[in-house]
Design a protein around this motif. Structure first.
Motif, mmCIF file in Angstrom:
data_model
loop_
_atom_site.group_PDB
_atom_site.id
_atom_site.type_symbol
_atom_site.label_atom_id
_atom_site.label_comp_id
_atom_site.label_asym_id
_atom_site.label_seq_id
_atom_site.Cartn_x
_atom_site.Cartn_y
_atom_site.Cartn_z
ATOM 1 N N GLN A 582 -12.204 -11.645 9.431
ATOM 2 C CA GLN A 582 -10.978 -12.448 9.514
ATOM 3 C C GLN A 582 -9.756 -11.553 9.570
ATOM 4 N N ILE A 583 -8.741 -12.000 10.282
ATOM 5 C CA ILE A 583 -7.464 -11.288 10.285
ATOM 6 C C ILE A 583 -6.702 -11.694 9.028
ATOM 7 N N ILE A 584 -6.480 -10.717 8.177
ATOM 8 C CA ILE A 584 -5.800 -11.040 6.920
ATOM 9 C C ILE A 584 -4.350 -10.549 6.923
ATOM 10 N N GLU A 585 -4.036 -9.601 7.830
ATOM 11 C CA GLU A 585 -2.660 -9.100 7.928
ATOM 12 C C GLU A 585 -2.401 -8.679 9.372
ATOM 13 N N SER A 586 -1.168 -8.801 9.806
ATOM 14 C CA SER A 586 -0.791 -8.286 11.126
ATOM 15 C C SER A 586 0.713 -8.029 11.130
ATOM 16 N N GLY A 587 1.119 -7.019 11.892
ATOM 17 C CA GLY A 587 2.534 -6.664 11.977
ATOM 18 C C GLY A 587 2.685 -5.217 12.387
ATOM 19 N N THR A 588 3.912 -4.702 12.310
ATOM 20 C CA THR A 588 4.126 -3.290 12.604
ATOM 21 C C THR A 588 3.719 -2.460 11.400
ATOM 22 N N PHE A 589 3.689 -1.156 11.582
ATOM 23 C CA PHE A 589 3.286 -0.258 10.502
ATOM 24 C C PHE A 589 4.191 -0.451 9.284
ATOM 25 N N GLU A 590 5.482 -0.420 9.514
ATOM 26 C CA GLU A 590 6.425 -0.528 8.395
ATOM 27 C C GLU A 590 6.328 -1.893 7.725
ATOM 28 N N GLU A 591 6.149 -2.955 8.528
ATOM 29 C CA GLU A 591 6.043 -4.298 7.964
ATOM 30 C C GLU A 591 4.842 -4.416 7.033
ATOM 31 N N LEU A 592 3.722 -3.845 7.462
ATOM 32 C CA LEU A 592 2.504 -3.962 6.654
ATOM 33 C C LEU A 592 2.584 -3.115 5.397
ATOM 34 N N VAL A 593 3.244 -1.958 5.492
ATOM 35 C CA VAL A 593 3.406 -1.131 4.293
ATOM 36 C C VAL A 593 4.277 -1.853 3.267
ATOM 37 N N LYS A 594 5.350 -2.480 3.747
ATOM 38 C CA LYS A 594 6.238 -3.216 2.840
ATOM 39 C C LYS A 594 5.543 -4.426 2.233
ATOM 40 N N LEU A 595 4.569 -4.987 2.980
ATOM 41 C CA LEU A 595 3.858 -6.163 2.487
ATOM 42 C C LEU A 595 3.033 -5.833 1.241
ATOM 43 N N ASP A 596 2.693 -4.537 1.130
ATOM 44 C CA ASP A 596 1.955 -4.048 -0.042
ATOM 45 C C ASP A 596 0.626 -4.805 -0.232
ATOM 46 N N GLY A 597 -0.075 -4.973 0.879
ATOM 47 C CA GLY A 597 -1.363 -5.656 0.822
ATOM 48 C C GLY A 597 -2.516 -4.703 1.109
ATOM 49 N N LYS A 598 -3.517 -5.224 1.831
ATOM 50 C CA LYS A 598 -4.719 -4.464 2.151
ATOM 51 C C LYS A 598 -4.391 -3.191 2.926
ATOM 52 N N PHE A 599 -3.514 -3.322 3.935
ATOM 53 C CA PHE A 599 -3.172 -2.162 4.754
ATOM 54 C C PHE A 599 -2.458 -1.098 3.929
ATOM 55 N N ALA A 600 -1.568 -1.534 3.075
ATOM 56 C CA ALA A 600 -0.832 -0.576 2.241
ATOM 57 C C ALA A 600 -1.786 0.199 1.353
#
Length: 613
Positions: A582-600
């Protein structure tokens, strides 16, 4: 990289070519074949079939004139010193041989040509059908099974058609015609000859049964020996043996298998020799009995020498076709098994069906917009979906990176774009046209894949490049090599662009193979590009070179980047995080880092955190 346990052929690729009649029978019980379907293969050649059958009948009937001519020579022409009749009869013997020779050549020519045309139709039809199968078909098929059916089975069917079928027709015609001629010459001697047929037939069947059993064991052992050769003497096998130090063990296994073959070959050569010797004695005894009968006053009264010689010649010639007819059942079962095995692959359902009227996409008109709508995917036999509810749009000319843990479905997602797989539900479209509706060749023209493991043909660098773009000129080839950061290396080789790459490209290193594969892809000028962890198996220095080549390749193209190392996603316009399909997050690099989720969390736990600090 996530492995792809593709499904496709449901248990249909089991085993190698049946080794004997019993295995053929077992195969046919599980895979029956329609005689009507076999007949359909020969329908376009009906005139040739009739013509060949007429030639066989004519040859058999003409050959039967020989004993009657011999009888006339011995009983009339020679005793009466009739020179005119003598020359005519002698000329008749030569003419019979000449006519039969010509008929034999014409028969072989027409039968072989017909057989080759039928095989060509089957071979090309099977090859084309297999090309349309999904990767799962070949994943589930045993090693070498596809090649075996396409070459060995179809090749053996040629022998069945041109040799066995004509042999059966010829033997049957010869037996019937010879038996009639024997009765016409002497019905009394015919009865005596028939007495020896039953024991001869019994001995022949016992001998054939024994030989089939030994032949089956010999074929299985030969298969084992061939497997050892293919596995141990391939580049990968030799490398593994040297690393593991198993060379001595491999040699011992090969020696053991070869020794078993010696025993089986000896048993095969001697199989049934005593039975065959007994048959030879019986065959030799029949003329002796005939001579005795002809010489006794009670039974031989009125029988001429010519009649005896002519009949003896017919009697000697009838046993061979009778023995040939005895093996019809074996040949028939083997022939049906061959057809059944080929038809099984031809009947395999296409996991990637093509519509009757597919949509066409002009290469230059494609923008490269790829969209996933409510896409689910489950591999056959799997308990759960690999992908669930995927909604994703790849904008033309942009790069979208897909990241996630091993087993999250990244490679499966990438396989949907070039239509190596079809979604279980939902749609994947290109420029608004669902891929299921597009001509497969058009998809291949606009979508290219660079995977972690590149595949190079065992040919020259030039031939590998031209495989992708047959019409490319010399300058285009070198431009692609330049862009792939490998032109300088190719120029430094003694044979340059005509250097042989070796089996699976082993003449070059992994990174060099990858750059050659990138150059080949560049020549296709794709509008959509899938980069499936193309640098994950490379060292840092090599990765940098390959990454340069990939950046050049991806420039201006819609790119789906399946990333193993997070450092490769920095250049992406959009990042998608997959977790359990499943897609749980999507966005630009900076957006996902700020989201502080799985990608971060992935970033903080990777080498990328050190690069950014």
């Amino acid at each position: 990289m996530v492995g792809m346990p593709m499904g496709g052929l449901g248990g249909g690729a089991g085993g190698t070519r049946p080794g004997n009649s019993q295995k053929d029978k077992e195969w046919l019980q599980d895979h029956p074949v329609s005689l009507r379907r076999i007949a359909e293969l020969f329908r376009p050649h009906l005139r040739t079939v009739i013509f060949v059958m007429l030639l066989i009948v004519a040859s058999s009937l003409i050959g039967l004139a020989q004993p009657f001519i011999i009888r006339e020579l011995i009983d009339v022409a020679i005793p009466e010193q009739n020179v005119k009749l003598l020359l005519a009869l002698a000329g008749g013997l030569v003419l019979i041989a000449l006519v039969n020779a010509v008929l034999g050549v014409v028969q072989t020519w027409r039968a072989t040509l017909m057989g080759q045309k039928v095989m060509h139709r089957l071979r090309t039809g099977l090859f084309t059908h297999l090309q349309k199968q999904s990767l799962g078909f070949f994943t589930n098929a045993r090693s070498g099974e596809v090649q075996s059916r396409l070459t060995n089975d179809v090749g053996q069917m040629q022998s069945v058609i041109t040799n066995s079928a004509t042999s059966i027709a010829s033997n049957l015609t010869t037996v019937v015609a010879t038996a009639c001629a024997m009765v016409a010459i002497s019905w009394q001697l015919s009865l005596i000859s028939l007495v020896v047929l039953p024991p001869a037939i019994i001995l022949a069947k016992q001998t054939a049964k024994l030989r089939r059993k030994i032949t089956g064991a010999r074929q299985r052992e030969m298969s084992t020996l061939t497997s050892i050769i293919e596995e141990r003497l391939s580049i990968s096998g030799v490398r593994l043996a040297k690393v593991m130090g198993t060379g001595t063990l491999d040699a011992e296994q090969f020696t053991d298998s070869s020794s078993k073959l010696i025993d089986l070959e000896m048993r095969s050569a001697l199989a049934g020799r005593w039975r065959m010797a007994a048959m030879s004695i019986i065959f030799a005894g029949v003329p002796a009995i005939l001579y005795i009968v002809a010489g006794l006053p009670v039974t031989g009264d009125g029988m001429s020498i010519g009649t005896l010689v002519a009949f003896t010649g017919l009697q000697a010639g009838i046993f061979r076709p009778v023995m040939g007819l005895m093996s019809i059942s074996i040949q028939w079962v083997s022939a049906l098994a061959l057809f059944s095995r080929v038809f099984e692959f031809l009947d395999a359902d296409q996991a990637l069906p093509v519509p009757n009227q597919p949509r066409r996409l002009a290469h230059d008109a494609v923008r490269g917009e790829v969209e996933f709508k409510n896409v689910d995917f489950r591999y056959p036999g799997a308990r759960a979906n690999t992908l669930r509810g995927i909604n994703l749009k790849l904008e033309p000319g942009t790069m979208t990176a897909v990241v996630g843990a091993t087993g999250s479905g990244k490679s499966t997602l990438g396989s949907l774009v070039p239509r190596l797989l079809d979604p279980s539900s939902g749609t994947v479209s290109l420029d608004g046209v669902e891929l299921r509706q597009v001509q497969p060749q058009d998809i291949a023209d606009v979508v290219s894949v660079v995977a972690q493991e590149s595949y190079l043909l065992h040919a020259s660098v030039r031939e590998n490049l031209l495989w992708a773009a047959p019409n490319a000129d010399e300058q285009q080839l070198w431009n692609a090599l330049e862009a792939a950061q490998i032109a300088e290396l190719i120029r430094s080789l003694p044979e340059g662009i005509d250097t042989q790459v070796g089996q699976r490209g082993h003449r070059f290193s992994g990174g060099e193979q990858q750059r050659l594969a990138i150059a080949r892809t560049m020549l296709r000028q794709p509008k959509v590009l899938v980069l499936d962890e193309a640098t994950s198996a490379l060292d840092t220095v090599t990765e940098a070179l390959v990454q340069q080549a990939l950046d050049e390749l991806a420039l201006g193209r819609t790119t789906l980047l399946i990333a193993h190392r997070l450092s490769t996603v920095l250049r992406a316009d959009k990042i998608v995080v997959l977790d359990e399909g499943q897609i749980i997050e999507s966005g630009t690099f900076e957006e996902l880092v700020k989201l502080d989720g799985k990608f971060a969390r992935l970033v903080n736990n990777s080498e990328l955190a050190q690069q950014r600090s």
